[in-house]
Design a protein around this motif. Sequence first.
Motif, PDB file in Angstrom:
ATOM      1  N   GLN A  21      -5.423  14.263 -30.971  1.00 52.86           N
ATOM      2  CA  GLN A  21      -5.955  14.363 -29.446  1.00 52.86           C
ATOM      3  C   GLN A  21      -4.866  15.483 -29.025  1.00 52.86           C
ATOM      4  OE1 GLN A  21      -8.158  12.996 -27.824  1.00 52.86           O
ATOM      5  NE2 GLN A  21      -8.856  11.707 -29.478  1.00 52.86           N
ATOM      6  N   PRO A  22      -5.050  16.119 -27.650  1.00 57.67           N
ATOM      7  CA  PRO A  22      -4.127  16.985 -26.951  1.00 57.67           C
ATOM      8  C   PRO A  22      -2.701  16.427 -26.967  1.00 57.67           C
ATOM      9  CG  PRO A  22      -6.035  17.224 -26.155  1.00 57.67           C
ATOM     10  CD  PRO A  22      -6.461  15.903 -26.914  1.00 57.67           C
ATOM     11  N   TRP A  23      -2.734  15.121 -26.859  1.00 53.56           N
ATOM     12  CA  TRP A  23      -1.323  14.367 -26.919  1.00 53.56           C
ATOM     13  C   TRP A  23      -0.925  13.836 -28.075  1.00 53.56           C
ATOM     14  CZ3 TRP A  23      -2.097   9.113 -27.830  1.00 53.56           C
ATOM     15  CH2 TRP A  23      -3.552   8.732 -27.477  1.00 53.56           C
ATOM     16  N   ARG A  83      -3.704  17.045 -35.381  1.00 53.02           N
ATOM     17  CA  ARG A  83      -3.789  16.962 -33.905  1.00 53.02           C
ATOM     18  C   ARG A  83      -5.060  16.072 -33.817  1.00 53.02           C
ATOM     19  NH1 ARG A  83      -1.172  18.231 -29.749  1.00 53.02           N
ATOM     20  NH2 ARG A  83       0.343  19.734 -30.898  1.00 53.02           N
TER      21      ARG A  83
END
Length: 688
Positions: free
Chosen positions: A398-400, A396
């Motif tokens: 980035q959070p997005w 992951r």
Amino acid sequence: MQFPFVRTVLASAVAVVSSLAQAQQVAALPSVTITGNYDNAIGTSDVASEGVVTSKLLASRPTLRPAEVLEFVPGVIVSQHSGDGKANQYYLRGFNLDHGTDFATTVDGMPVNMPTHAHGQGYSDLNWLIPELVDRISYRKGPYYASEGDFASAGAAHIQLFNGLPRGLASLTAGENGYARALLVNTTPLTTGKLLYAIEAAHNDGPWDNPENFRRANGVLRYSFGEGDTRSTLTGMAYTAKWRATDQVPQRAVDSGAIGRFAAVDASDHGDTSRFSLSYDLLHALDDGEFKLNAYAIQSSLDLFSNFTYFLDDPVHGDQFEQSESRQVYGLNTSRSWQTTLAGHDSTHTVGLQLRHDRLSPVGLYAAENGQRLSTTQESRVKQTSVGLYASNETRWQPWLRSVAGIRTDQYHVDVNSSIAGNSGRQTALINSPKLTLIFGPWDKTEYFFSYGYGFHSNDARGVTATISPKQGTPIEPSPALVRTKGAELGLRTEIVPGLQSSLSLWQLTLGSELVFSGDAGDTEASGASKRYGIEFNNHYVANSWLLLDADLAFSQSRFKEEQGDAPNAGRYIPGSVRTVASLGATVTGWGPWFGQFQLRYFGPRPLIEDNSQRSRGTTLAYARVGYKVSPDVKLSLDVFNLFDRKASDIDYYYTSRLQGEAAQGVGDLHSHPAEPRTVRVTMNVSF
């Protein structure tokens, strides 16, 4: 012969086991109870076309045949062109998958697809499956997963069984055409674990003029033990079946009134099969991840008599042939995953090893008449070993944004000893398959996916070493052992509408060739490279506490890259490739004492030869269930198959055959296996 890759794999296996021994254990894993119909929430999938179907939905929908549980996979169609004991026909993503090629299926880690099979490459017989024991089905599509190997280019379905049921179940079913089924399932607690046992017996004559007299006996013993960070299961299965077969029939014979739609041209076609297996599963939680181990041994047999062309090749004895095999399979799957950080980001690494060895003693094709063997066309003893090593990483960033990257390496070795000396030989092949998926979001309860990957499928070992056609005795070119496939997919999954899970996928898949070993002829049917692309739109809507609505739509285009077939009918259409598939369903649970289900499924017209001048019609069938809970322990249900009594085909082919009295060159004609007419079955389930 040297196997440097095998040595590398074994060294990796030692490293995996060593890491397990050195890791520290953690507290007990929490138990999780799934009460929904699907486990497809945002954040649970790596590809938009991936998903999980739970036992709640599986139990609500009627199935005419055990393998129809695969129709819970959006876009999959299951049909039949012969007796109930034979593997079904499968369709997905523009493929007529025949009996399982390019769609990998496992049950508790045991492979269902059988390479170098007497009847067809990748033969997937699920008639030994007891649907009531299925806990969940995890499905995947496309060659984007490092853990998926042979036969998985179009997709894969992994069927997981219950370790135990909260209550015992006794089930009795009776229906038209001599259908009867009895099932007993129970779970017994033991000092060190629990034992699930199931016994099933069934009989069916079907609507056929020549009664099928299908008889099935089935049994399962499953011992689960361990708790906390180490859990194991040991499962034994036994299955046997016999039947008379009614295969596809020529349309000209039906039109002339010579035979009916449910008649057989050769009433001596029949089959018998058996399967016995023992498997072991281990899940061990570690302080930084988990270790999995699955080992299995399978012994199976098939003896099948068929006649598709009648008197075209042999006007005296007829064209009936026998396909027979006796098989032993041994395998091991193991993986180690661990959580760490990569450049400061949460990351999960996984390495895995997959070993499989098939031994066929023998696998053969024989000429037959009236259900009796006449002579040997080709008989082989085959040893086939596959080794797969894979690694993947999920990070992951980035959070997005998260990524899933992987690579697998597969080595296949075949050793064929044929009754035709020119067809004996050995062959080793190696192939690498990189994969990459990017997942964006979620934004507004919506995720976006991009996937790209390489895969492969294997060819029948006999075709890999063959230099002489078994029937004609003419020289032929050996086929490649492994064929490259390549896929790409764009997709999204959203829950922006309350109660509605939707996914949309745009996909493409290319195959280096569609070479298929024809068990009916004993040689490889050559065809060229192909390309498929399409769109899938899947929707599951929880309207309220007792009503679930499903709508799955799939459209695909399938073409050879160059013209195939013989003039004047050469073309680029792939015979049997489905363009349109649709499934609409409504499931009612807990509406007072009532429950029920309605399912409508459609698979559209298909080209039957390469120039598209011969096409099948579309098929629309509806299933329905109405049930009533008499008491907390007793349920009654009425299942109706082909609710509207449509005169449709389960499958269509176009080829040349010869009936008695016809010209020696035969007649090109449509050959169809009809869908069963409206059929009613009544079931009583008693819990104890």
